[in-house]
Write a protein that holds these residues in place. Structure first.
Motif, PDB file in Angstrom:
ATOM      1  N   ALA A   1      31.609  20.780  34.660  1.00 26.03           N
ATOM      2  CA  ALA A   1      31.616  22.013  33.865  1.00 26.03           C
ATOM      3  C   ALA A   1      32.872  22.080  33.006  1.00 26.03           C
ATOM      4  N   ASN A   2      32.702  22.552  31.787  1.00 25.96           N
ATOM      5  CA  ASN A   2      33.822  22.778  30.885  1.00 25.96           C
ATOM      6  C   ASN A   2      34.823  23.737  31.554  1.00 25.96           C
ATOM      7  N   PRO A   3      36.134  23.443  31.483  1.00 22.89           N
ATOM      8  CA  PRO A   3      37.111  24.328  32.152  1.00 22.89           C
ATOM      9  C   PRO A   3      36.983  25.805  31.744  1.00 22.89           C
ATOM     10  N   VAL A   4      36.499  26.091  30.528  1.00 22.02           N
ATOM     11  CA  VAL A   4      36.382  27.516  30.131  1.00 22.02           C
ATOM     12  C   VAL A   4      35.397  28.256  31.030  1.00 22.02           C
ATOM     13  N   SER A   5      34.541  27.491  31.730  1.00 24.60           N
ATOM     14  CA  SER A   5      33.518  28.176  32.524  1.00 24.60           C
ATOM     15  C   SER A   5      34.099  28.825  33.780  1.00 24.60           C
ATOM     16  N   GLY A   6      35.410  28.685  33.987  1.00 25.29           N
ATOM     17  CA  GLY A   6      36.058  29.433  35.072  1.00 25.29           C
ATOM     18  C   GLY A   6      36.096  30.929  34.757  1.00 25.29           C
ATOM     19  N   THR A   7      35.872  31.277  33.509  1.00 30.09           N
ATOM     20  CA  THR A   7      35.950  32.685  33.097  1.00 30.09           C
ATOM     21  C   THR A   7      34.590  33.377  33.205  1.00 30.09           C
ATOM     22  N   ARG A   8      34.577  34.552  33.839  1.00 30.62           N
ATOM     23  CA  ARG A   8      33.329  35.332  33.981  1.00 30.62           C
ATOM     24  C   ARG A   8      33.511  36.680  33.306  1.00 30.62           C
ATOM     25  N   TYR A   9      32.432  37.181  32.781  1.00 34.98           N
ATOM     26  CA  TYR A   9      32.449  38.505  32.154  1.00 34.98           C
ATOM     27  C   TYR A   9      31.553  39.456  32.941  1.00 34.98           C
ATOM     28  N   ILE A  10      31.952  40.716  32.935  1.00 36.79           N
ATOM     29  CA  ILE A  10      31.145  41.749  33.600  1.00 36.79           C
ATOM     30  C   ILE A  10      30.882  42.846  32.564  1.00 36.79           C
ATOM     31  N   PHE A  11      29.667  43.346  32.551  1.00 31.01           N
ATOM     32  CA  PHE A  11      29.335  44.428  31.620  1.00 31.01           C
ATOM     33  C   PHE A  11      29.848  45.741  32.196  1.00 31.01           C
ATOM     34  N   ARG A  12      30.678  46.413  31.431  1.00 33.47           N
ATOM     35  CA  ARG A  12      31.265  47.650  31.938  1.00 33.47           C
ATOM     36  C   ARG A  12      31.477  48.630  30.791  1.00 33.47           C
ATOM     37  N   ASP A  13      31.020  49.860  30.977  1.00 33.79           N
ATOM     38  CA  ASP A  13      31.179  50.911  29.961  1.00 33.79           C
ATOM     39  C   ASP A  13      30.676  50.440  28.600  1.00 33.79           C
ATOM     40  N   GLY A  14      29.520  49.805  28.597  1.00 33.91           N
ATOM     41  CA  GLY A  14      28.863  49.471  27.339  1.00 33.91           C
ATOM     42  C   GLY A  14      29.337  48.207  26.657  1.00 33.91           C
ATOM     43  N   ARG A  15      30.201  47.415  27.300  1.00 37.56           N
ATOM     44  CA  ARG A  15      30.629  46.158  26.664  1.00 37.56           C
ATOM     45  C   ARG A  15      31.037  45.148  27.734  1.00 37.56           C
ATOM     46  N   TYR A  16      31.131  43.884  27.290  1.00 35.44           N
ATOM     47  CA  TYR A  16      31.557  42.855  28.228  1.00 35.44           C
ATOM     48  C   TYR A  16      33.067  42.882  28.392  1.00 35.44           C
ATOM     49  N   ARG A  17      33.487  42.851  29.671  1.00 35.35           N
ATOM     50  CA  ARG A  17      34.925  42.784  29.967  1.00 35.35           C
ATOM     51  C   ARG A  17      35.182  41.494  30.725  1.00 35.35           C
ATOM     52  N   ARG A  18      36.264  40.827  30.378  1.00 34.55           N
ATOM     53  CA  ARG A  18      36.622  39.599  31.079  1.00 34.55           C
ATOM     54  C   ARG A  18      37.167  39.956  32.462  1.00 34.55           C
ATOM     55  N   LEU A  19      36.629  39.322  33.500  1.00 33.36           N
ATOM     56  CA  LEU A  19      37.104  39.621  34.853  1.00 33.36           C
ATOM     57  C   LEU A  19      38.419  38.878  35.080  1.00 33.36           C
ATOM     58  N   PRO A  20      39.505  39.592  35.404  1.00 37.02           N
ATOM     59  CA  PRO A  20      40.786  38.897  35.624  1.00 37.02           C
ATOM     60  C   PRO A  20      40.624  37.835  36.709  1.00 37.02           C
ATOM     61  N   ASP A  21      41.193  36.623  36.463  1.00 41.58           N
ATOM     62  CA  ASP A  21      40.926  35.531  37.400  1.00 41.58           C
ATOM     63  C   ASP A  21      42.110  35.194  38.304  1.00 41.58           C
ATOM     64  N   SER A  22      43.117  36.076  38.356  1.00 43.36           N
ATOM     65  CA  SER A  22      44.191  35.864  39.333  1.00 43.36           C
ATOM     66  C   SER A  22      44.707  37.236  39.753  1.00 43.36           C
TER      67      SER A  22
END
Ligand SMILES: Cc1cc2nc3c(=O)[nH]c(=O)nc-3n(C[C@H](O)[C@H](O)[C@H](O)COP(=O)(O)OP(=O)(O)OC[C@H]3O[C@@H](n4cnc5c(N)ncnc54)[C@H](O)[C@@H]3O)c2cc1C
Length: 445
Positions: free
Chosen positions: A78-99
């Motif tokens: 998997a491409n290293p960028v795939s460590g990043t996940r997004y969650i839909f919150r308050d009508g938009r995608y928010r990046r889930l902090p990963d540390s």
């Protein structure tokens, strides 16, 4: 000794592979024309589409299998960028902090929740309650916001399930251990951190693995749907619906099929287990692949994908950004999304007409990813009527019952037994094969 294995998904294939290496006679019956079960990859036009799992975690056991099958050149990481996940919150995608540090600095969680997170390590542990749900556990230790906007979407992503129903000690036993042994989840994470594993697939999709396993097996019989298992004079007799099949006797039986498929087969010989298996829940999941021209997508797809908390009332449960994770999933000037509709919390949506689901997915993607195209370049639909077994109160009976049958030389290697992920199925398959080898050695001694 002769072993009859029913089901050539990854679980049954691993058992057969090990038995073949050990020189133990066996037959592996598969109803479909090819092995793989849930692991189903399709190449259509220039697209590699996964109907079931999209990736797996590279454990030492799977690495060994890949080596034995000489599949190393086929592996894609998997491409290293795939460590990043997004969650839909308050009508938009928010990046889930990963540390933990980023989480504290970020505004993803409210201040009160961050304070609560800091307090978790001082919260006294509670005695194990085998019926505690994921929701109860996380709400008790971390609060409602963490449950709704971090845990629930992931539970949906892994189990297609509802955290109000799934049991914590069956789904995340390590977290229960952390609380019991180290006093808190965070202390456990520090002292006994989970192993980091690579996320992988294969150039032509995940089904490369079961197809390679199947191609090496001498005892694999595809196109043989088993309809009944009976027992006579200590031997198991497997009957299939194929007209050219002559029933065979086996000393050992391995069930490697979904609970709802095993029920009718076992009704006559093991009515207790059959009854327990009938209660195992499998929610439906529709898998929709959608392709757009890259130039028409306004959102930057740097990540694994996005999850949709139930509270946000979206149509789908989540989206995987396939073309961001693995190379050559679609042409370079296009992007490929896999949207999951359904699972326990969103099951209603899978009951709509297929065209309505396709339209619903396109409209949601168009809105959330700022897509200018009026229509996708391509769309594909696949429905799992019964997708993933739910590790809730009802599965417990089936698992307990299954264990007691080992003294009758009946073994379970299936995803309703000890974990749903591919790596869990492989581990279980290896364990069952080892038990059978020990049995064979004891008989010859
Ligand atoms: C939509 C979806 C997404 C998933 N995503 C992931 C993921 O990203 N990562 C991950 O690790 N896991 C994922 N999983 C879970 C994982 O794929 C499965 O748990 C695993 O592949 C199950 O393997 P199995 O061999 O136990 O069962 P199955 O794959 O169900 O195999 C059972 C086999 O038995 C055969 N069979 C059934 N009845 C009979 C009969 N009467 N006679 C003969 N043969 C029969 C079937 O045809 C099938 O081939 C996902 C699952 C689904 C459905």
């Amino acid at each position: 000794m002769r072993v009859g294995i029913i089901g050539a998904g990854i679980s049954g294939l691993v058992v057969a592979h090990q038995l073949q290496k050990a020189g133990i006679q066996h037959d592996l019956y598969e109803q479909a024309d090819f092995p793989g079960g849930n692991i189903k990859s399709v190449r259509i036009k220039n697209y590699v589409l996964e109907m079931g799992p999209n990736s797996l975690l590279l454990t030492p056991e799977i690495e060994k299998l890949i080596r034995e099958l000489k599949l190393e050149p086929e592996v894609v990481e998997a491409n290293p960028v795939s460590g990043t996940r997004y969650i839909f919150r308050d009508g938009r995608y928010r990046r889930l902090p990963d540390s933990p540090l980023k989480l504290m600095a970020d505004t993803y969680f409210h201040f009160k929740t961050k304070y609560r997170l800091l307090q978790e390590r001082f919260l006294p542990p509670k005695p194990v309650n085998p019926h505690e749900t994921i929701s109860q556990f996380f709400e008790r230790r971390f609060g409602r916001e963490v449950l709704d906007y971090a845990v629930s979407p992931f539970v949906m992503g892994i189990f297609a399930g509802d955290p109000d129903q799934l049991l914590i000690n069956k789904t995340f036993p390590k977290l229960v251990k952390y609380e019991q042994v180290y006093g808190s989840v965070q202390k456990g994470l520090l002292k006994d951190p989970p192993k980091r594993r690579k996320t992988i697939s294969f150039k032509n999709g995940l089904q490369t693995l079961p197809l390679a396993l199947g191609s090496k097996l001498l005892g694999l019989q595809t196109g043989y749907p088993v309809e009944m298992v009976t027992k006579s004079h200590g031997k198991y007799i497997i009957s299939t619906t194929s007209p050219d099949y002559v029933p065979r006797e086996y000393d050992v039986l391995v069930m490697a099929i979904p609970a709802h498929k095993a029920t009718p087969l076992l009704e006559y010989t093991f009515p207790g287990l059959a009854a327990a298996l009938r209660n195992v829940n499998y929610p439906p999941v529709a898998v929709v692949h959608t392709v757009y021209k890259k130039a028409s997508v306004g959102f930057s797809l740097k990540g694994f994908g996005a999850l949709h908390p139930k509270k946000e009332n979206l149509f789908s449960a989540g989206v995987i950004w396939n073309s961001s994770i693995f190379p050559n999933r679609c042409p370079d000037d296009e992007v490929l999304f896999t949207t999951f509709v359904g699972g326990t919390p969103f099951a209603e949506n899978t009951r709509r007409p297929r065209m309505e689901i396709l339209k619903g997915v396109h409209e949601e993607l168009k809105r959330n990813y700022q897509i200018s195209a009026e229509r996708p370049v391509y769309q594909h639909f696949y429905l799992w009527h019964q997708a993933i077994p739910q590790y809730d109160l009802y599965i417990e009976d089936a698992q307990q019952f299954a264990k007691t049958l080992e003294t009758d030389n009946v073994f379970i290697a299936a995803n309703w037994c000890s974990g749903v992920s591919i790596q869990h199925c492989v581990k279980r398959g290896l364990k069952v094969a080892k038990k059978i080898q020990e049995l064979a050695s004891a008989q010859t001694a």
